[in-house]
Design a protein around this motif. Structure first.
Motif: not given
Length: 137
Positions: A2-13, A50-58, A62-68
């Protein structure tokens, strides 16, 4: 995580893609009834994917390439949704009488795409930071 900014963006998404479509209508029909995304099965499936992919991304924090990659797939789904919304809004009957109105729900995929772009930029920055630290070792 949760401390990473991309997680905040993903939660907002996730909020934009999974919660706000229930609140904001896509457009108003000729009989003054609001048209929500769950009135059409295709929109429901695309918003759900779309929502399912975003939850999986969060969950793949630990796997940044998969998130990307998952974020890119979600962007593609949101672009498809946006294209469908534009196509359907151009084919709404009664446009010349100004009876039908477009709702704010049509712009939710745009907001989700912007948040995903910001998340991908932060993921890329993290990946570059890790690569630079690995180079120093």
């Amino acid at each position: 995580m949760i401390q990473r900014i991309q997680t905040i963006y993903l939660i907002l998404a996730i909020i934009v893609s999974g919660v706000l479509p229930f609140i904001f209508p896509l457009w108003k029909l000729n009989n003054n009834k609001d048209f929500y995304f769950n009135s059409n099965q295709l929109y429901t499936i695309l918003f759900g994917l779309s929502t399912t992919l975003l939850i999986m991304s969060i969950l793949f924090y630990k796997k940044r390439q998969h998130q990307f990659v998952l974020n890119r797939l979600s962007m593609i789904l949101n672009l498809i949704l946006l294209g469908l919304f534009v196509y359907c809004s151009l084919n709404l009957s009664g446009e010349t009488l100004a009876v039908s109105e477009k709702g704010i729900g049509m712009f939710l995929p745009i907001v989700a795409i912007v948040l995903l772009v910001l998340a991908n930029k932060a993921i890329k920055k993290d990946e570059d930071l890790v690569k630079s630290v690995d180079r120093l070792r």
